[in-house]
Structures are given as C-alpha cells and as structure tokens.
Design a protein around this motif. Sequence first.
Motif, PDB file in Angstrom:
ATOM      1  N   ARG A 107     -42.048 -57.407 140.631  1.00 48.87           N
ATOM      2  CA  ARG A 107     -41.314 -56.613 141.633  1.00 48.87           C
ATOM      3  C   ARG A 107     -39.876 -56.370 141.184  1.00 48.87           C
ATOM      4  NH1 ARG A 107     -41.296 -59.465 147.190  1.00 48.87           N
ATOM      5  NH2 ARG A 107     -39.810 -60.799 146.062  1.00 48.87           N
ATOM      6  N   ASP A 108     -39.421 -55.135 141.356  1.00 45.03           N
ATOM      7  CA  ASP A 108     -38.077 -54.681 140.998  1.00 45.03           C
ATOM      8  C   ASP A 108     -37.849 -54.626 139.487  1.00 45.03           C
ATOM      9  OD1 ASP A 108     -37.397 -54.471 143.730  1.00 45.03           O
ATOM     10  OD2 ASP A 108     -36.744 -56.572 143.792  1.00 45.03           O
ATOM     11  N   ALA A 111     -43.436 -51.439 137.861  1.00 43.35           N
ATOM     12  CA  ALA A 111     -44.476 -51.024 138.807  1.00 43.35           C
ATOM     13  C   ALA A 111     -45.160 -49.797 138.227  1.00 43.35           C
ATOM     14  CB  ALA A 111     -43.880 -50.717 140.171  1.00 43.35           C
ATOM     15  N   THR A 135     -51.880 -57.047 143.284  1.00 40.72           N
ATOM     16  CA  THR A 135     -50.779 -56.088 143.327  1.00 40.72           C
ATOM     17  C   THR A 135     -50.396 -55.782 144.762  1.00 40.72           C
ATOM     18  OG1 THR A 135     -51.969 -53.971 143.478  1.00 40.72           O
ATOM     19  CG2 THR A 135     -51.795 -54.972 141.278  1.00 40.72           C
ATOM     20  N   ILE A 138     -44.894 -50.805 146.408  1.00 42.31           N
ATOM     21  CA  ILE A 138     -43.445 -51.030 146.405  1.00 42.31           C
ATOM     22  C   ILE A 138     -42.781 -50.635 147.723  1.00 42.31           C
ATOM     23  CG2 ILE A 138     -43.285 -50.811 143.900  1.00 42.31           C
ATOM     24  CD1 ILE A 138     -42.164 -47.963 144.338  1.00 42.31           C
ATOM     25  N   LYS A 139     -43.456 -49.807 148.540  1.00 39.43           N
ATOM     26  CA  LYS A 139     -42.841 -49.336 149.782  1.00 39.43           C
ATOM     27  C   LYS A 139     -43.733 -49.652 150.971  1.00 39.43           C
ATOM     28  CE  LYS A 139     -40.228 -45.486 147.737  1.00 39.43           C
ATOM     29  NZ  LYS A 139     -40.003 -44.013 147.759  1.00 39.43           N
ATOM     30  N   ASN A 145     -48.278 -51.338 152.912  1.00 37.05           N
ATOM     31  CA  ASN A 145     -47.885 -51.040 151.537  1.00 37.05           C
ATOM     32  C   ASN A 145     -49.070 -51.109 150.581  1.00 37.05           C
ATOM     33  OD1 ASN A 145     -48.087 -53.850 151.868  1.00 37.05           O
ATOM     34  ND2 ASN A 145     -46.545 -54.280 150.314  1.00 37.05           N
ATOM     35  N   GLN A 233     -49.121 -44.799 145.567  1.00 38.78           N
ATOM     36  CA  GLN A 233     -47.742 -45.160 145.237  1.00 38.78           C
ATOM     37  C   GLN A 233     -47.780 -46.250 144.172  1.00 38.78           C
ATOM     38  OE1 GLN A 233     -45.286 -47.504 147.793  1.00 38.78           O
ATOM     39  NE2 GLN A 233     -46.991 -48.462 148.893  1.00 38.78           N
ATOM     40  N   HIS A 235     -47.486 -49.800 142.350  1.00 37.21           N
ATOM     41  CA  HIS A 235     -47.679 -51.188 142.731  1.00 37.21           C
ATOM     42  C   HIS A 235     -47.089 -52.101 141.661  1.00 37.21           C
ATOM     43  CE1 HIS A 235     -50.985 -51.287 146.013  1.00 37.21           C
ATOM     44  NE2 HIS A 235     -50.421 -50.085 146.030  1.00 37.21           N
ATOM     45  N   TYR A 236     -46.641 -53.273 142.101  1.00 36.19           N
ATOM     46  CA  TYR A 236     -46.214 -54.302 141.156  1.00 36.19           C
ATOM     47  C   TYR A 236     -47.264 -55.414 141.125  1.00 36.19           C
ATOM     48  CZ  TYR A 236     -44.372 -56.686 145.373  1.00 36.19           C
ATOM     49  OH  TYR A 236     -44.222 -57.268 146.606  1.00 36.19           O
TER      50      TYR A 236
END
Length: 272
Positions: A107-108, A111, A135, A138-139, A145, A233, A235-236
């Motif tokens: 994460r961050d 992704a 996973t 991210i939003k 999410n 979207q 994913h991490y």
Amino acid sequence: MIRPFLLLGSVITCLSFHPPQKYKLVWADEFNTNGEPNPKNWTFEKGFVRNGELQWYQSENARCENGFLIIEARKESRPNPLYEEGSMDWRKSRKTIDYTSSSLLTRDLHAWQYGRFEMRAKLDVQPGMWPAFWTLGIKGQWPSNGEIDIMEYYQNTILANTAWGTDQAYKAKWNTVKTPLSTFNDPEWADKFHVWRMDWDEKEIRLYVDDQLLNTTELSKTLNADGSNPFHQPHYVLVNLALGGDNGGDPSASKFPARYEIDYVRVYQRGK
C-alpha cells in the motif's frame, strides 16, 4: 536453489521457467537479499488489526533468508500498550500480547489494475494458523474497495474469495470457494511449496493453486450498492500470517515459532 533471472519490464527465461504468454513482468520481489524486506516494496501493519485475531503485528517477525521471505509467528507474552480496563474494544481489552507475527503490504508503494499475480509459498497448517496472500482496492471503505483472497488458509481448508460492498457498512457480498486439503490427495501437501495465482482482467477474476482453477468471479456481478465496481481500480498486495480470531481456530497446542515461507511474489500485465 537455482532461480530464474528476471528483469522488470521484460521476461528473460532460463532452465524450466516459463512466464505467462502475452504478459510481461512489471514487478517482483524474489527476496534474494538477506535481512529486512525491501522497504521500497513493503510496509508493515502494526498492532492488533482485524478479525479479533490473536497476534500483534510487528516488523520484527519478517526477514529475508536464503532467497525466501520468512514470516514467523511467535508465542510470547508482554503487556499490551493499548490496554484499557473495562474497554469493549477487543484491541484494548487484552492485558497482554500472547502472540506476534507480521503482515506486509505494498500500500502507498505499488498497486496494479488487472494482470497476473503469483506467489510461490509453503504454508504452516498447524491449528490456529491463518496465512493469506490477498489484495485490497486503493479507494473506498472496506468492503466497497474490493477484496481478493488469492490464497487464504485456515482449519484444513484453502479458500479463494472475492468480496465487495452491500448497502450496509462493513457487510460484504462474498464469492467464496472452500477446498479441503484432503481433496488434494497428497499426505505431504503441506510440506511442499505451491504456486497461487490470480488472472484478473476487465471481465473476470480467476484464482488458482498449482494451475488448478479454484474460483471464478464475473465482474459484471460485483457492483457495490452505489453502482461502482471495486475491481475496476488498482489493488495493492498483502501477505500475512494471522492466528486465531474469527476463523483461524485455536493455536494453543501448536508448535512455535510457526513459519510462512514465500519464495517470490510477482505481478505480470499484458503488453500494449
């Protein structure tokens, strides 16, 4: 151990390694440098995090050794720094930390939207163990999410799951397939490394172990209550070893330290 040589943005093969056709490698961690996991790839969760689980997450329980990421669950006892007498919060109501482990995530840092996600690993399947490779989008707030459990194990069962939102906060709609270890018809299954894989595109998520298809999710059916689709979207990735909690079972009779051993994590995407 002889390993394939890989370069990001390209695929180079040697020996018996055969990358997925029409895909190219875009990110990987081969864990070839001994010591702490690469901080450019991974961060750590800390403390009591989710599902009423027994372990306190900390970075000290993860290390790279001889080409593997070792996530180690330990039985130990020390004061819980969050403890509040009379608290109704499970994170604060425990006087002591009785188990520790690690949860690593991209994460961050990294992704991806769509692609092939792959991990080769060996699980500890003792009672109470709950390792996972999964996973999150991210939003959005969970589960809106989106969650994809490429590999989840507990109580003698492999799970392959996807989850998305409903009209109730924190209540997920699940597509779950449970596969008992006994169906593999191999008494030494848990002593071996296995490859878990997700193939994810605009239409479907397909989850595999050792090329055996476990679960398919059609993305036309994964709409949140507001009409959004969490699987369209980025994913991490997360890898973790949990204990007990809502699903893991009782680890009190298991031998510690317990180990979740990961050979590699790789992400491929289709070339344009």
